[in-house]
Design a protein around this motif. Structure first.
Motif, PDB file in Angstrom:
ATOM      1  N   ARG A 166       0.855  -1.236  -0.230  1.00  0.00           N
ATOM      2  CA  ARG A 166      -0.102   0.017   0.043  1.00  0.00           C
ATOM      3  C   ARG A 166       0.961   1.270   0.082  1.00  0.00           C
ATOM      4  O   ARG A 166       1.971   1.379   0.716  1.00  0.00           O
ATOM      5  CB  ARG A 166      -0.834   0.130   1.174  1.00  0.00           C
ATOM      6  N   LEU A 167       0.401   2.252  -0.610  1.00  0.00           N
ATOM      7  CA  LEU A 167       1.167   3.503  -0.730  1.00  0.00           C
ATOM      8  C   LEU A 167      -0.195   4.654  -0.112  1.00  0.00           C
ATOM      9  O   LEU A 167      -1.159   4.634  -0.628  1.00  0.00           O
ATOM     10  CB  LEU A 167       1.361   3.766  -2.153  1.00  0.00           C
ATOM     11  N   GLN A 168       0.561   5.485   0.962  1.00  0.00           N
ATOM     12  CA  GLN A 168      -0.460   6.306   1.651  1.00  0.00           C
ATOM     13  C   GLN A 168       0.311   7.808   1.501  1.00  0.00           C
ATOM     14  O   GLN A 168       1.336   8.031   1.733  1.00  0.00           O
ATOM     15  CB  GLN A 168      -0.638   6.100   2.742  1.00  0.00           C
ATOM     16  N   ILE A 169      -0.471   8.751   0.675  1.00  0.00           N
ATOM     17  CA  ILE A 169       0.025  10.161   0.657  1.00  0.00           C
ATOM     18  C   ILE A 169      -0.907  10.730   1.237  1.00  0.00           C
ATOM     19  O   ILE A 169      -2.135  11.042   1.102  1.00  0.00           O
ATOM     20  CB  ILE A 169       0.044  10.452  -0.794  1.00  0.00           C
ATOM     21  N   LEU A 170      -0.251  11.818   2.319  1.00  0.00           N
ATOM     22  CA  LEU A 170      -1.184  12.719   3.109  1.00  0.00           C
ATOM     23  C   LEU A 170      -0.406  14.405   2.682  1.00  0.00           C
ATOM     24  O   LEU A 170       0.659  14.367   2.735  1.00  0.00           O
ATOM     25  CB  LEU A 170      -0.981  12.446   4.453  1.00  0.00           C
ATOM     26  N   GLU A 206      -5.691  13.195   1.264  1.00  0.00           N
ATOM     27  CA  GLU A 206      -5.314  11.820   1.728  1.00  0.00           C
ATOM     28  C   GLU A 206      -5.555  10.980   0.634  1.00  0.00           C
ATOM     29  O   GLU A 206      -6.483  10.854  -0.026  1.00  0.00           O
ATOM     30  CB  GLU A 206      -6.002  11.244   2.694  1.00  0.00           C
TER      31      GLU A 206
END
Lengths: 86, 86
Positions: A21-25, A75
Protein backbone atom coordinates in the motif's frame (compact mmCIF):
# COMPACT_ATOMS: atom_id res chain seq x y z
CA UNK A 1 4.27 11.93 18.88
CA UNK A 2 5.40 12.46 15.33
CA UNK A 3 3.53 11.39 12.24
CA UNK A 4 6.19 8.76 11.67
CA UNK A 5 5.22 7.18 14.98
CA UNK A 6 1.63 7.10 13.83
CA UNK A 7 2.57 5.12 10.74
CA UNK A 8 4.51 2.69 12.89
CA UNK A 9 1.57 2.00 15.15
CA UNK A 10 -0.57 1.09 12.15
CA UNK A 11 1.99 -1.24 10.66
CA UNK A 12 1.35 -4.63 12.30
CA UNK A 13 -2.21 -4.81 11.06
CA UNK A 14 -1.31 -3.98 7.47
CA UNK A 15 1.73 -6.25 7.43
CA UNK A 16 -0.53 -9.14 8.34
CA UNK A 17 -2.48 -8.55 5.16
CA UNK A 18 0.74 -8.75 3.11
CA UNK A 19 -0.56 -6.17 0.72
CA UNK A 20 1.41 -3.36 -0.71
CA UNK A 21 0.00 0.00 0.00
CA UNK A 22 1.01 3.53 -0.64
CA UNK A 23 -0.47 6.33 1.38
CA UNK A 24 0.03 9.99 0.65
CA UNK A 25 -1.07 12.75 2.93
CA UNK A 26 -0.88 16.41 2.08
CA UNK A 27 -1.76 18.85 4.84
CA UNK A 28 -1.86 22.56 4.24
CA UNK A 29 -2.16 24.97 7.13
CA UNK A 30 -3.15 28.39 5.92
CA UNK A 31 -2.58 31.66 7.68
CA UNK A 32 -5.38 33.39 5.77
CA UNK A 33 -8.88 32.15 5.15
CA UNK A 34 -9.62 33.35 1.69
CA UNK A 35 -6.77 31.93 -0.25
CA UNK A 36 -7.41 29.76 -3.24
CA UNK A 37 -6.83 26.10 -2.64
CA UNK A 38 -4.46 24.28 -4.93
CA UNK A 39 -4.81 20.86 -3.34
CA UNK A 40 -7.49 19.48 -5.68
CA UNK A 41 -5.33 20.30 -8.68
CA UNK A 42 -2.23 19.06 -6.94
CA UNK A 43 -3.93 15.70 -6.43
CA UNK A 44 -4.04 14.85 -10.12
CA UNK A 45 -0.43 15.84 -10.61
CA UNK A 46 0.68 13.70 -7.68
CA UNK A 47 -1.13 10.74 -9.19
CA UNK A 48 0.57 11.34 -12.52
CA UNK A 49 3.96 11.24 -10.81
CA UNK A 50 3.14 8.04 -8.95
CA UNK A 51 2.02 6.37 -12.15
CA UNK A 52 5.56 6.74 -13.45
CA UNK A 53 6.73 4.41 -10.70
CA UNK A 54 3.94 1.92 -10.21
CA UNK A 55 1.10 0.68 -12.34
CA UNK A 56 -2.16 1.58 -10.69
CA UNK A 57 -5.74 1.72 -11.83
CA UNK A 58 -8.13 4.49 -10.96
CA UNK A 59 -10.12 1.91 -8.98
CA UNK A 60 -7.18 1.21 -6.70
CA UNK A 61 -7.10 4.76 -5.42
CA UNK A 62 -9.31 6.26 -2.77
CA UNK A 63 -9.16 9.96 -2.20
CA UNK A 64 -10.29 11.93 0.80
CA UNK A 65 -10.32 15.70 0.95
CA UNK A 66 -11.17 17.68 4.06
CA UNK A 67 -11.18 21.39 4.44
CA UNK A 68 -11.95 23.94 7.10
CA UNK A 69 -10.95 27.55 7.65
CA UNK A 70 -7.35 26.95 8.54
CA UNK A 71 -6.47 23.54 7.27
CA UNK A 72 -6.88 21.39 4.23
CA UNK A 73 -5.93 17.77 4.06
CA UNK A 74 -5.67 15.58 1.03
CA UNK A 75 -5.36 11.85 1.59
CA UNK A 76 -4.59 9.34 -1.14
CA UNK A 77 -4.73 5.64 -0.36
CA UNK A 78 -3.44 3.35 -3.05
CA UNK A 79 -3.52 -0.43 -3.03
CA UNK A 80 -0.74 -1.66 -5.27
CA UNK A 81 -1.78 -4.61 -7.41
CA UNK A 82 0.24 -7.78 -6.98
CA UNK A 83 2.93 -8.11 -9.57
CA UNK A 84 2.66 -11.12 -11.87
CA UNK A 85 5.31 -13.73 -11.07
CA UNK A 86 8.10 -13.62 -13.64
CA UNK B 1 -7.89 7.38 15.00
CA UNK B 2 -7.35 8.32 11.41
CA UNK B 3 -4.42 10.31 10.11
CA UNK B 4 -6.80 13.16 9.49
CA UNK B 5 -7.52 13.26 13.21
CA UNK B 6 -3.83 13.46 13.89
CA UNK B 7 -3.50 16.55 11.73
CA UNK B 8 -6.40 18.12 13.57
CA UNK B 9 -4.83 17.66 16.97
CA UNK B 10 -1.69 19.48 15.83
CA UNK B 11 -3.60 22.44 14.43
CA UNK B 12 -4.06 24.81 17.38
CA UNK B 13 -0.35 25.11 17.97
CA UNK B 14 0.49 25.84 14.35
CA UNK B 15 -2.42 28.21 13.88
CA UNK B 16 -1.04 30.28 16.74
CA UNK B 17 2.15 30.76 14.75
CA UNK B 18 0.13 32.05 11.79
CA UNK B 19 2.58 30.45 9.40
CA UNK B 20 1.67 28.63 6.30
CA UNK B 21 2.92 25.14 6.14
CA UNK B 22 2.63 22.26 3.81
CA UNK B 23 3.34 18.76 4.97
CA UNK B 24 3.54 15.75 2.74
CA UNK B 25 3.82 12.21 3.98
CA UNK B 26 4.35 9.22 1.76
CA UNK B 27 4.17 5.82 3.43
CA UNK B 28 4.88 2.65 1.51
CA UNK B 29 4.14 -0.72 3.03
CA UNK B 30 5.88 -3.44 1.13
CA UNK B 31 4.90 -7.07 1.01
CA UNK B 32 8.42 -8.18 0.01
CA UNK B 33 11.71 -7.11 1.50
CA UNK B 34 13.98 -6.90 -1.47
CA UNK B 35 12.09 -4.61 -3.71
CA UNK B 36 13.74 -1.52 -5.04
CA UNK B 37 12.62 1.66 -3.36
CA UNK B 38 11.30 4.44 -5.52
CA UNK B 39 10.61 6.90 -2.74
CA UNK B 40 13.89 8.83 -2.97
CA UNK B 41 13.32 9.48 -6.66
CA UNK B 42 9.67 10.21 -6.06
CA UNK B 43 10.69 12.92 -3.59
CA UNK B 44 12.28 15.14 -6.22
CA UNK B 45 9.33 14.77 -8.54
CA UNK B 46 6.89 15.67 -5.81
CA UNK B 47 8.89 18.80 -5.09
CA UNK B 48 8.83 19.73 -8.76
CA UNK B 49 5.05 19.45 -8.77
CA UNK B 50 4.69 21.56 -5.66
CA UNK B 51 6.93 24.26 -7.13
CA UNK B 52 4.32 24.76 -9.83
CA UNK B 53 1.87 25.91 -7.15
CA UNK B 54 3.94 27.73 -4.59
CA UNK B 55 7.28 29.46 -4.62
CA UNK B 56 9.58 27.69 -2.24
CA UNK B 57 13.31 27.69 -1.69
CA UNK B 58 15.35 24.59 -1.06
CA UNK B 59 16.07 25.98 2.43
CA UNK B 60 12.37 25.99 3.29
CA UNK B 61 12.08 22.25 2.89
CA UNK B 62 13.08 19.63 5.41
CA UNK B 63 13.04 16.02 4.35
CA UNK B 64 12.95 12.94 6.50
CA UNK B 65 13.26 9.43 5.14
CA UNK B 66 12.88 6.33 7.27
CA UNK B 67 13.07 2.78 6.14
CA UNK B 68 12.87 -0.68 7.63
CA UNK B 69 12.04 -4.09 6.22
CA UNK B 70 8.37 -3.55 5.65
CA UNK B 71 7.81 0.15 5.57
CA UNK B 72 9.30 3.28 4.13
CA UNK B 73 8.20 6.74 5.00
CA UNK B 74 9.05 9.96 3.29
CA UNK B 75 8.18 13.17 5.07
CA UNK B 76 8.42 16.61 3.52
CA UNK B 77 7.87 19.67 5.66
CA UNK B 78 7.63 22.94 3.82
CA UNK B 79 7.35 26.37 5.36
CA UNK B 80 5.71 28.65 2.84
CA UNK B 81 7.30 32.10 2.74
CA UNK B 82 5.02 35.02 3.50
CA UNK B 83 3.63 36.62 0.40
CA UNK B 84 4.55 40.27 -0.13
CA UNK B 85 1.56 42.57 0.47
CA UNK B 86 0.08 43.75 -2.79
Amino acid sequence: MSLLDYFKTTKPNSAKLAKERLQILVAHERSERNQPSYLPQLKQELLNVIRKYIQINQDDISVNFESDDEQETLELNIVIPEQPQS
